[in-house]
Design a protein around this motif. Structure first.
Motif: not given
Length: 243
Positions: A84-89
């Motif tokens: 539920g985390e990261g650059p695309c989100l």
């Protein structure tokens, strides 16, 4: 380096690349085929890229469809949506391009960074897919070397993403018209509401913007709510006590 390419790329050549993406997507009849075509076109058009991917998301940030050119992209993306985390989100939620110059020195998404440390991924650039007023997903590029991408890389990727998002939205509508009903449009988050909710959490908890956004996304996923609904709940809650 893509930054230099973006600055020097002749307008007619850039127009041809965008036209190629349009042509590829218009020949596809299904969303799955369209996102795979877009990923391949993006990878082929950007030097230094080892893999590209496209993710379509619902209002909770959950993937509904995805396409990728290489298994590395699949692995890096899978971890991101599981955590539920990261650059695309973040690109999807903020409706802004996101640049990771070097994964090894990245601190915005600690769990995602640790999870991809063993992959041959050092730099990332991702842009939101925006159709009308809706963010329907993200387009992302991965490189094995650090500092492959810069700010102009995100702007170049946006030029690819804009027409692609519109075309993919049309394909989605033809496959399932109910996806683009007015009810769904009203349930999708407002970037202004999300940003204001992030600001409230930042002030209440003393956390940076990325941590506040991660919290909102996680709560939306856990509750089965939209990002807008969670953000509105934060804004309507009691104010933080004054010191």
């Amino acid at each position: 380096m893509l930054g230099g390419m973006a600055q020097q790329l002749p307008l007619d050549e850039l127009s041809m690349l965008i036209a190629r993406i349009r042509g590829l997507l218009l020949t596809e009849e299904k969303v799955v085929a369209a996102v795979h075509s877009l990923a391949r076109a993006a990878k082929d058009s950007v030097p230094g890229t080892i893999g590209a991917g496209v993710s379509l998301l619902d209002s909770r940030g959950t993937r509904t469809s995805s396409g990728y050119t290489d298994s590395i992209v699949q692995q890096a993306d899978a971890v991101q949506y599981e955590l539920g985390e990261g650059p695309c989100l973040t690109a999807w939620a903020t409706e802004q391009p996101v640049l990771v110059r070097d994964v090894h020195g990245e601190h915005r998404w600690p769990e995602w960074r640790r999870a991809v440390q063993q992959l041959p991924v050092r730099s990332v650039v991702t842009a939101p897919l925006i159709a009308g007023k809706e963010a329907i997903g993200s387009l992302k590029l991965y490189s094995a070397g650090p500092h492959t991408y810069d700010g102009s890389s995100g702007r170049l990727l946006e030029l690819f993403a804009a027409p692609a998002a519109t075309l993919i939205a049309h394909i989605q509508a033809s496959e399932a018209p109910q996806k683009l009903t007015e009810g769904l449009r009203q349930s999708l988050y407002s970037r202004d509401v999300v940003n204001r909710a992030c600001g409230v959490l930042m002030e209440r908890q003393g956390v940076p913007h990325e941590a506040a956004l991660r919290q909102l996304i996680k709560e939306a996923r856990d509750r089965g709510a939209t990002l807008q609904q969670v953000s509105e709940a934060v804004l309507s809650g009691p104010p933080a006590p004054r010191a």
